[in-house]
Design a protein around this motif. Structure first.
Motif, PDB file in Angstrom:
ATOM      1  N   ARG A  18       0.802  -1.225   0.000  1.00 56.53           N
ATOM      2  CA  ARG A  18       0.000   0.000   0.000  1.00 56.53           C
ATOM      3  C   ARG A  18       0.830   1.267   0.000  1.00 56.53           C
ATOM      4  O   ARG A  18       0.310   2.345   0.318  1.00 56.53           O
ATOM      5  CB  ARG A  18      -0.959  -0.007   1.195  1.00 56.53           C
ATOM      6  N   GLY A  19       2.104   1.148  -0.352  1.00 57.14           N
ATOM      7  CA  GLY A  19       2.906   2.358  -0.420  1.00 57.14           C
ATOM      8  C   GLY A  19       4.388   2.077  -0.397  1.00 57.14           C
ATOM      9  O   GLY A  19       4.819   0.932  -0.281  1.00 57.14           O
ATOM     10  N   THR A  20       5.166   3.150  -0.511  1.00 60.89           N
ATOM     11  CA  THR A  20       6.619   3.053  -0.582  1.00 60.89           C
ATOM     12  C   THR A  20       7.254   4.066   0.356  1.00 60.89           C
ATOM     13  O   THR A  20       6.824   5.224   0.410  1.00 60.89           O
ATOM     14  CB  THR A  20       7.105   3.319  -2.019  1.00 60.89           C
ATOM     15  N   LEU A  21       8.258   3.609   1.088  1.00 57.37           N
ATOM     16  CA  LEU A  21       9.060   4.488   1.929  1.00 57.37           C
ATOM     17  C   LEU A  21      10.440   4.648   1.296  1.00 57.37           C
ATOM     18  O   LEU A  21      11.067   3.659   0.905  1.00 57.37           O
ATOM     19  CB  LEU A  21       9.222   3.912   3.345  1.00 57.37           C
ATOM     20  N   VAL A  29      13.009   9.688   4.188  1.00 57.83           N
ATOM     21  CA  VAL A  29      13.046  11.026   3.593  1.00 57.83           C
ATOM     22  C   VAL A  29      11.787  11.342   2.792  1.00 57.83           C
ATOM     23  O   VAL A  29      11.531  12.508   2.476  1.00 57.83           O
ATOM     24  CB  VAL A  29      14.288  11.200   2.703  1.00 57.83           C
ATOM     25  N   HIS A  30      11.017  10.314   2.476  1.00 54.75           N
ATOM     26  CA  HIS A  30       9.752  10.558   1.783  1.00 54.75           C
ATOM     27  C   HIS A  30       8.925   9.279   1.834  1.00 54.75           C
ATOM     28  O   HIS A  30       9.460   8.191   2.079  1.00 54.75           O
ATOM     29  CB  HIS A  30       9.978  10.968   0.326  1.00 54.75           C
ATOM     30  N   ALA A  31       7.624   9.413   1.636  1.00 54.43           N
ATOM     31  CA  ALA A  31       6.731   8.257   1.552  1.00 54.43           C
ATOM     32  C   ALA A  31       5.569   8.629   0.654  1.00 54.43           C
ATOM     33  O   ALA A  31       5.158   9.796   0.589  1.00 54.43           O
ATOM     34  CB  ALA A  31       6.228   7.855   2.943  1.00 54.43           C
ATOM     35  N   GLU A  32       5.057   7.640  -0.041  1.00 54.98           N
ATOM     36  CA  GLU A  32       3.893   7.874  -0.888  1.00 54.98           C
ATOM     37  C   GLU A  32       3.034   6.624  -0.909  1.00 54.98           C
ATOM     38  O   GLU A  32       3.518   5.508  -0.726  1.00 54.98           O
ATOM     39  CB  GLU A  32       4.315   8.278  -2.305  1.00 54.98           C
ATOM     40  N   SER A  33       1.746   6.836  -1.100  1.00 53.60           N
ATOM     41  CA  SER A  33       0.782   5.732  -1.132  1.00 53.60           C
ATOM     42  C   SER A  33      -0.373   6.130  -2.030  1.00 53.60           C
ATOM     43  O   SER A  33      -0.801   7.299  -2.028  1.00 53.60           O
ATOM     44  CB  SER A  33       0.259   5.436   0.281  1.00 53.60           C
ATOM     45  N   PRO A  34      -0.920   5.176  -2.796  1.00 56.39           N
ATOM     46  CA  PRO A  34      -2.100   5.495  -3.609  1.00 56.39           C
ATOM     47  C   PRO A  34      -3.320   5.828  -2.761  1.00 56.39           C
ATOM     48  O   PRO A  34      -4.297   6.375  -3.278  1.00 56.39           O
ATOM     49  CB  PRO A  34      -2.320   4.217  -4.431  1.00 56.39           C
ATOM     50  N   HIS A  86       5.420  18.457   3.689  1.00 58.33           N
ATOM     51  CA  HIS A  86       6.193  17.243   3.440  1.00 58.33           C
ATOM     52  C   HIS A  86       6.039  16.251   4.585  1.00 58.33           C
ATOM     53  O   HIS A  86       5.831  15.050   4.357  1.00 58.33           O
ATOM     54  CB  HIS A  86       7.667  17.606   3.239  1.00 58.33           C
ATOM     55  N   LEU A  87       6.144  16.716   5.830  1.00 61.91           N
ATOM     56  CA  LEU A  87       5.974  15.829   6.980  1.00 61.91           C
ATOM     57  C   LEU A  87       4.556  15.269   7.027  1.00 61.91           C
ATOM     58  O   LEU A  87       4.356  14.097   7.350  1.00 61.91           O
ATOM     59  CB  LEU A  87       6.298  16.573   8.275  1.00 61.91           C
ATOM     60  N   GLY A  88       3.578  16.109   6.692  1.00 65.81           N
ATOM     61  CA  GLY A  88       2.192  15.626   6.665  1.00 65.81           C
ATOM     62  C   GLY A  88       2.012  14.519   5.649  1.00 65.81           C
ATOM     63  O   GLY A  88       1.394  13.487   5.933  1.00 65.81           O
ATOM     64  N   ALA A  89       2.564  14.720   4.445  1.00 62.01           N
ATOM     65  CA  ALA A  89       2.448  13.695   3.401  1.00 62.01           C
ATOM     66  C   ALA A  89       3.232  12.443   3.777  1.00 62.01           C
ATOM     67  O   ALA A  89       2.790  11.311   3.520  1.00 62.01           O
ATOM     68  CB  ALA A  89       2.955  14.258   2.070  1.00 62.01           C
ATOM     69  N   LEU A  90       4.405  12.614   4.388  1.00 58.85           N
ATOM     70  CA  LEU A  90       5.252  11.471   4.755  1.00 58.85           C
ATOM     71  C   LEU A  90       4.554  10.586   5.787  1.00 58.85           C
ATOM     72  O   LEU A  90       4.438   9.361   5.597  1.00 58.85           O
ATOM     73  CB  LEU A  90       6.592  11.991   5.290  1.00 58.85           C
ATOM     74  N   TYR A  91       4.110  11.174   6.888  1.00 61.50           N
ATOM     75  CA  TYR A  91       3.458  10.386   7.933  1.00 61.50           C
ATOM     76  C   TYR A  91       2.141   9.789   7.440  1.00 61.50           C
ATOM     77  O   TYR A  91       1.776   8.673   7.810  1.00 61.50           O
ATOM     78  CB  TYR A  91       3.211  11.238   9.176  1.00 61.50           C
ATOM     79  N   SER A 112      16.119   6.818  -5.164  1.00 66.58           N
ATOM     80  CA  SER A 112      15.747   8.041  -4.434  1.00 66.58           C
ATOM     81  C   SER A 112      14.565   8.704  -5.122  1.00 66.58           C
ATOM     82  O   SER A 112      14.269   8.432  -6.285  1.00 66.58           O
ATOM     83  CB  SER A 112      16.932   9.016  -4.352  1.00 66.58           C
ATOM     84  N   HIS A 113      13.887   9.577  -4.393  1.00 66.17           N
ATOM     85  CA  HIS A 113      12.671  10.221  -4.912  1.00 66.17           C
ATOM     86  C   HIS A 113      13.010  11.578  -5.511  1.00 66.17           C
ATOM     87  O   HIS A 113      13.915  12.276  -5.050  1.00 66.17           O
ATOM     88  CB  HIS A 113      11.662  10.378  -3.774  1.00 66.17           C
ATOM     89  N   TRP A 114      12.225  11.961  -6.526  1.00 68.90           N
ATOM     90  CA  TRP A 114      12.511  13.206  -7.221  1.00 68.90           C
ATOM     91  C   TRP A 114      12.209  14.465  -6.394  1.00 68.90           C
ATOM     92  O   TRP A 114      12.634  15.557  -6.748  1.00 68.90           O
ATOM     93  CB  TRP A 114      11.752  13.280  -8.544  1.00 68.90           C
ATOM     94  N   ILE A 115      11.488  14.326  -5.277  1.00 65.10           N
ATOM     95  CA  ILE A 115      11.227  15.510  -4.453  1.00 65.10           C
ATOM     96  C   ILE A 115      12.523  16.039  -3.855  1.00 65.10           C
ATOM     97  O   ILE A 115      12.673  17.231  -3.600  1.00 65.10           O
ATOM     98  CB  ILE A 115      10.201  15.199  -3.342  1.00 65.10           C
ATOM     99  N   GLY A 116      13.491  15.132  -3.637  1.00 59.30           N
ATOM    100  CA  GLY A 116      14.776  15.542  -3.086  1.00 59.30           C
ATOM    101  C   GLY A 116      14.725  15.725  -1.578  1.00 59.30           C
ATOM    102  O   GLY A 116      13.693  15.514  -0.936  1.00 59.30           O
ATOM    103  N   PRO A 117      15.829  16.123  -0.986  1.00 57.58           N
ATOM    104  CA  PRO A 117      15.889  16.262   0.471  1.00 57.58           C
ATOM    105  C   PRO A 117      15.015  17.411   0.967  1.00 57.58           C
ATOM    106  O   PRO A 117      15.044  18.510   0.416  1.00 57.58           O
ATOM    107  CB  PRO A 117      17.370  16.537   0.742  1.00 57.58           C
ATOM    108  N   VAL A 118      14.241  17.131   1.989  1.00 57.37           N
ATOM    109  CA  VAL A 118      13.450  18.173   2.657  1.00 57.37           C
ATOM    110  C   VAL A 118      13.745  18.122   4.153  1.00 57.37           C
ATOM    111  O   VAL A 118      14.404  18.994   4.698  1.00 57.37           O
ATOM    112  CB  VAL A 118      11.938  18.007   2.397  1.00 57.37           C
ATOM    113  N   ARG A 119      13.251  17.059   4.817  1.00 59.90           N
ATOM    114  CA  ARG A 119      13.566  16.894   6.244  1.00 59.90           C
ATOM    115  C   ARG A 119      13.514  15.410   6.583  1.00 59.90           C
ATOM    116  O   ARG A 119      12.420  14.837   6.684  1.00 59.90           O
ATOM    117  CB  ARG A 119      12.576  17.672   7.109  1.00 59.90           C
ATOM    118  N   PRO A 120      14.644  14.754   6.767  1.00 60.44           N
ATOM    119  CA  PRO A 120      14.649  13.326   7.111  1.00 60.44           C
ATOM    120  C   PRO A 120      13.997  13.078   8.463  1.00 60.44           C
ATOM    121  O   PRO A 120      14.035  13.933   9.356  1.00 60.44           O
ATOM    122  CB  PRO A 120      16.139  12.976   7.135  1.00 60.44           C
ATOM    123  N   VAL A 121      13.404  11.896   8.594  1.00 57.41           N
ATOM    124  CA  VAL A 121      12.735  11.504   9.848  1.00 57.41           C
ATOM    125  C   VAL A 121      13.285  10.143  10.276  1.00 57.41           C
ATOM    126  O   VAL A 121      13.344   9.220   9.459  1.00 57.41           O
ATOM    127  CB  VAL A 121      11.207  11.408   9.648  1.00 57.41           C
TER     128      VAL A 121
END
Length: 243
Positions: A18-21, A29-34, A86-91, A112-121
């Motif tokens: 259901r998604g990728t970290l 550094v990023h996460a996405e899910s359909p 970014h943090l909202g979308a990541l979590y 790596s994701h095309w959004i690039g570095p924002v804030r690692p968690v």
């Protein structure tokens, strides 16, 4: 697996049902899910960025995987607003990506994701927040069907005013939309919509549309009572259903 990747300071993409970290040196550094709106939807729906500005940034900086940095350096989005979205979308996406599943996860090293570095968690922070969210949903309403099934409004009257945020969610419940559909429509984090829907379910205002159990429907037959073949088929059907 995620803890091991953190310990190894791995870089790459952890792919699940259901998604990728996306990890860099063992941090998320990023996460996405359909199931969730992406950072582009959160930025543009919230008014922080015009949609044309988003696609311009993708075109200019996507290949170099520095879309986030370009948005800030070009003055399109303040650094603080980008970090919050970014943090909202990541979590939000991590909550779905880390949901229990029977399918093994896959890790692609070096991706790596095309959004690039924002804030690692840190991985521990992502896991703690995911567990906290699961427990919160369970306390509100224990039936997880509201998270994924189409939803319908009940006939129960509203005894008290529904808060505005929850009212916007309720207004989109139409018997066809799921929680994810409503989140996309509103441009809000999907987890916030799940919370609203579970509260509405606990209040008896919405419920999940449940598919009929397999084999629960009767076998349709022509309504021709005088036909001896049809009569025989009816008796056979009745005998089978009695077994």
């Amino acid at each position: 697996m995620l803890r091991r990747l953190a310990a190894e300071r791995a870089t790459g993409a952890l792919i699940r049902d259901r998604g990728t970290l996306y990890l860099a040196e063992g941090q998320v550094v990023h996460a996405e899910s359909p199931a969730t709106p992406g950072i582009d939807v959160l930025l543009t729906t919230g008014g922080a960025l015009h949609r044309d500005g988003w696609w311009d940034a993708v075109a200019r900086a996507g290949a170099g995987q520095r879309v986030g940095r370009h948005l800030v350096d070009s003055g399109r989005v303040p650094a603080g607003a980008l970090e919050l979205c970014h943090l909202g979308a990541l979590y939000d996406a991590a909550f779905f990506a880390l949901a229990p599943t029977r399918t093994p996860a896959r890790f692609r090293h070096g991706v790596s994701h095309w959004i690039g570095p924002v804030r690692p968690v840190p991985v521990d922070a992502v896991q703690r927040e995911t567990f906290r969210r699961r427990e919160l949903l369970e306390r509100i309403w224990p039936d997880a069907m509201t998270d994924s099934a189409p939803l319908v409004r009940t006939d129960r009257s509203v005894d008290a005013p529904v808060p505005p945020g929850r009212r916007r969610v309720l207004d989109l419940v139409d018997g066809a939309r799921t929680a994810s559909d409503i989140a996309q429509e509103l441009g809000r984090p999907a987890f916030h919509v799940l919370v609203g829907l579970r509260r509405l379910a606990a209040a008896g205002l919405v419920e999940a549309v449940r598919e009929p159990a397999a084999g629960s429907g009767r076998i349709p037959l022509p309504d021709v009572a005088a036909d001896p073949d049809v009569a025989l088929l009816r008796r056979l059907r009745d005998a089978l259903e009695a077994l």
